[in-house]
Design a protein around this motif. Structure first.
Motif, PDB file in Angstrom:
ATOM      1  N   ALA A  42       0.765  -1.151   0.134  1.00 12.37           N
ATOM      2  CA  ALA A  42      -0.133   0.079   0.019  1.00 12.37           C
ATOM      3  C   ALA A  42       0.836   1.345  -0.041  1.00 12.37           C
ATOM      4  CB  ALA A  42      -0.845  -0.099   1.084  1.00 12.37           C
ATOM      5  N   SER A  43       0.563   2.351  -0.542  1.00 12.66           N
ATOM      6  CA  SER A  43       1.002   3.572  -0.822  1.00 12.66           C
ATOM      7  C   SER A  43       0.137   4.689  -0.471  1.00 12.66           C
ATOM      8  CB  SER A  43       1.804   3.558  -2.398  1.00 12.66           C
ATOM      9  OG  SER A  43       0.741   3.806  -3.095  1.00 12.66           O
ATOM     10  N   PRO A  44       0.736   5.892  -0.194  1.00 11.25           N
ATOM     11  CA  PRO A  44      -0.110   6.952   0.005  1.00 11.25           C
ATOM     12  C   PRO A  44      -1.217   7.154  -1.060  1.00 11.25           C
ATOM     13  CG  PRO A  44       2.063   7.507   0.525  1.00 11.25           C
ATOM     14  CD  PRO A  44       1.947   6.205   0.019  1.00 11.25           C
ATOM     15  N   GLU A  45      -0.457   6.790  -2.301  1.00 13.60           N
ATOM     16  CA  GLU A  45      -1.655   7.052  -3.544  1.00 13.60           C
ATOM     17  C   GLU A  45      -2.841   6.414  -3.321  1.00 13.60           C
ATOM     18  OE1 GLU A  45      -0.733   9.114  -6.244  1.00 13.60           O
ATOM     19  OE2 GLU A  45       0.459  10.010  -4.782  1.00 13.60           O
ATOM     20  N   ASP A  46      -2.794   5.365  -2.677  1.00 11.14           N
ATOM     21  CA  ASP A  46      -4.105   4.400  -2.518  1.00 11.14           C
ATOM     22  C   ASP A  46      -5.055   5.015  -1.813  1.00 11.14           C
ATOM     23  OD1 ASP A  46      -2.789   2.321  -3.820  1.00 11.14           O
ATOM     24  OD2 ASP A  46      -1.946   1.305  -2.009  1.00 11.14           O
ATOM     25  N   LEU A  47      -4.625   5.986  -0.944  1.00 11.59           N
ATOM     26  CA  LEU A  47      -5.685   6.545  -0.236  1.00 11.59           C
ATOM     27  C   LEU A  47      -7.022   7.362  -1.207  1.00 11.59           C
ATOM     28  CD1 LEU A  47      -3.562   8.064   2.617  1.00 11.59           C
ATOM     29  CD2 LEU A  47      -5.182   6.294   2.802  1.00 11.59           C
ATOM     30  N   TRP A  48      -6.515   7.744  -2.294  1.00  6.19           N
ATOM     31  CA  TRP A  48      -7.353   8.475  -3.265  1.00  6.19           C
ATOM     32  C   TRP A  48      -8.626   7.428  -3.766  1.00  6.19           C
ATOM     33  CZ3 TRP A  48      -7.177  13.423  -2.770  1.00  6.19           C
ATOM     34  CH2 TRP A  48      -6.174  14.125  -2.481  1.00  6.19           C
ATOM     35  N   LEU A  49      -8.210   6.137  -3.752  1.00 11.75           N
ATOM     36  CA  LEU A  49      -9.010   5.229  -4.058  1.00 11.75           C
ATOM     37  C   LEU A  49      -9.960   4.991  -2.978  1.00 11.75           C
ATOM     38  CD1 LEU A  49      -6.279   2.764  -5.940  1.00 11.75           C
ATOM     39  CD2 LEU A  49      -7.756   5.009  -6.881  1.00 11.75           C
ATOM     40  N   TRP A  50      -9.727   4.990  -1.880  1.00  8.39           N
ATOM     41  CA  TRP A  50     -10.657   4.705  -0.675  1.00  8.39           C
ATOM     42  C   TRP A  50     -12.125   5.138  -0.725  1.00  8.39           C
ATOM     43  CZ3 TRP A  50      -7.880   3.992   4.434  1.00  8.39           C
ATOM     44  CH2 TRP A  50      -6.702   3.093   4.436  1.00  8.39           C
ATOM     45  N   ARG A  51     -12.991   4.311  -0.506  1.00 10.35           N
ATOM     46  CA  ARG A  51     -14.397   4.952  -0.425  1.00 10.35           C
ATOM     47  C   ARG A  51     -15.046   4.165   0.962  1.00 10.35           C
ATOM     48  NH1 ARG A  51     -17.196   7.041  -5.199  1.00 10.35           N
ATOM     49  NH2 ARG A  51     -15.468   7.374  -6.844  1.00 10.35           N
ATOM     50  N   THR A  52     -15.766   5.170   1.464  1.00  9.61           N
ATOM     51  CA  THR A  52     -16.375   4.584   2.872  1.00  9.61           C
ATOM     52  C   THR A  52     -17.925   4.919   2.865  1.00  9.61           C
ATOM     53  OG1 THR A  52     -16.139   6.716   3.915  1.00  9.61           O
ATOM     54  CG2 THR A  52     -14.380   5.144   4.154  1.00  9.61           C
ATOM     55  N   ALA A  53     -18.702   3.930   3.385  1.00  9.62           N
ATOM     56  CA  ALA A  53     -20.125   4.214   3.367  1.00  9.62           C
ATOM     57  C   ALA A  53     -20.425   4.471   4.795  1.00  9.62           C
ATOM     58  CB  ALA A  53     -20.813   2.713   3.205  1.00  9.62           C
ATOM     59  N   SER A  54     -21.314   5.278   5.153  1.00  4.22           N
ATOM     60  CA  SER A  54     -21.920   5.782   6.374  1.00  4.22           C
ATOM     61  C   SER A  54     -23.259   6.149   6.447  1.00  4.22           C
ATOM     62  CB  SER A  54     -20.913   6.799   6.626  1.00  4.22           C
ATOM     63  OG  SER A  54     -21.569   7.904   5.896  1.00  4.22           O
ATOM     64  N   ASP A  55     -23.941   6.249   7.596  1.00  8.14           N
ATOM     65  CA  ASP A  55     -25.295   6.688   7.632  1.00  8.14           C
ATOM     66  C   ASP A  55     -26.457   6.035   6.888  1.00  8.14           C
ATOM     67  OD1 ASP A  55     -27.274   8.467   8.456  1.00  8.14           O
ATOM     68  OD2 ASP A  55     -26.710  10.117   7.545  1.00  8.14           O
ATOM     69  N   PRO A  56     -26.393   4.796   7.063  1.00  3.75           N
ATOM     70  CA  PRO A  56     -27.489   4.063   6.218  1.00  3.75           C
ATOM     71  C   PRO A  56     -28.964   4.364   6.776  1.00  3.75           C
ATOM     72  CG  PRO A  56     -26.310   2.443   7.751  1.00  3.75           C
ATOM     73  CD  PRO A  56     -25.701   3.909   7.830  1.00  3.75           C
ATOM     74  N   GLN A  57     -29.780   4.334   5.903  1.00  4.14           N
ATOM     75  CA  GLN A  57     -31.304   4.600   6.450  1.00  4.14           C
ATOM     76  C   GLN A  57     -32.116   3.780   5.452  1.00  4.14           C
ATOM     77  OE1 GLN A  57     -32.276   6.999   8.704  1.00  4.14           O
ATOM     78  NE2 GLN A  57     -29.828   7.102   8.794  1.00  4.14           N
ATOM     79  N   VAL A  58     -32.673   2.808   6.250  1.00  6.04           N
ATOM     80  CA  VAL A  58     -33.549   1.766   5.427  1.00  6.04           C
ATOM     81  C   VAL A  58     -35.147   2.477   5.162  1.00  6.04           C
ATOM     82  CG1 VAL A  58     -34.935  -0.316   5.920  1.00  6.04           C
ATOM     83  CG2 VAL A  58     -32.636   0.002   6.853  1.00  6.04           C
ATOM     84  N   SER A  59     -35.523   2.345   3.871  1.00  7.09           N
ATOM     85  CA  SER A  59     -36.887   2.731   3.428  1.00  7.09           C
ATOM     86  C   SER A  59     -37.925   2.379   4.317  1.00  7.09           C
ATOM     87  CB  SER A  59     -37.069   2.624   1.956  1.00  7.09           C
ATOM     88  OG  SER A  59     -37.427   1.040   1.832  1.00  7.09           O
ATOM     89  N   PRO A  60     -39.068   3.084   4.338  1.00  6.54           N
ATOM     90  CA  PRO A  60     -40.094   2.411   5.170  1.00  6.54           C
ATOM     91  C   PRO A  60     -40.619   1.032   4.757  1.00  6.54           C
ATOM     92  CG  PRO A  60     -40.347   4.678   4.827  1.00  6.54           C
ATOM     93  CD  PRO A  60     -39.236   4.342   3.893  1.00  6.54           C
ATOM     94  N   ASP A  61     -40.590   0.778   3.643  1.00  8.06           N
ATOM     95  CA  ASP A  61     -41.009  -0.394   3.149  1.00  8.06           C
ATOM     96  C   ASP A  61     -40.263  -1.573   3.317  1.00  8.06           C
ATOM     97  OD1 ASP A  61     -39.249   0.089   0.941  1.00  8.06           O
ATOM     98  OD2 ASP A  61     -40.937   0.204  -0.431  1.00  8.06           O
ATOM     99  N   GLY A  62     -38.735  -1.311   3.811  1.00 10.73           N
ATOM    100  CA  GLY A  62     -37.619  -2.393   3.595  1.00 10.73           C
ATOM    101  C   GLY A  62     -37.016  -2.641   2.470  1.00 10.73           C
TER     102      GLY A  62
END
Length: 160
Positions: A28-48
């Motif tokens: 891994a190199s510092p350049e790899d940080l530009w490729l990272w993606r993170t997911a947050s704040d999941p919200q389930v729809s009322p119908d699921g």
């Protein structure tokens, strides 16, 4: 004896292939940080059936963080960018009736609330708060959105 030799040969071939595969990986190199993606704040729809969430990444060209709202089916088969673009979208919130999604975006200069009907393909900006919006919540009947914003100036004195 023959089975033992075949097993040994198969193990050696597998081990050599694994070592070759791991040998080709670069550290891994510092350049790899530009490729990272993170997911947050999941919200389930009322119908699921759907989950709205925020996907964040770092944009190398602008040297800034970006985020979009994504939708994923609860089965995991479908996934698509709900609010693609070079901005910071956050706080997706389903209307209680499940027909609309509201979120905060910095598409203009200050973060504002946007809403989209799931049956439509265009976003509607519903606030123009001078200081921007910090958070939002739907009313139980899906007709209203409450939000928090800062108000400039000194607050009036309160007499109890």
């Amino acid at each position: 004896m023959v089975d033992d030799r075949r097993l040994l040969l198969a193990t050696l071939i597998f081990a050599m292939g694994a070592m070759a595969a791991f040998g080709q990986r670069k550290p891994a190199s510092p350049e790899d940080l530009w490729l990272w993606r993170t997911a947050s704040d999941p919200q389930v729809s009322p119908d699921g059936k759907w989950v709205a969430y925020v996907e964040e990444w770092n944009d190398r060209e602008s040297d800034s963080a970006k985020a979009n709202i994504w939708l994923a089916s609860s089965t995991g088969r479908d996934r698509y960018a709900f609010s693609p673009g070079q901005w910071w979208d956050r706080s997706p919130r389903w209307s209680p009736d499940g027909t609309r999604l509201a979120w905060i975006s910095d598409r203009g200069s200050k973060p504002q609330i946007y809403v989209r009907r799931l049956s439509a393909d265009r976003d509607l900006q519903v606030t123009a708060a001078e200081q921007g919006v910090q958070s939002l919540a739907w009313s139980a009947d899906s007709n209203w959105i409450a939000f928090v914003t800062s108000v400039p100036g000194k607050p009036a004195a309160v007499s109890w």
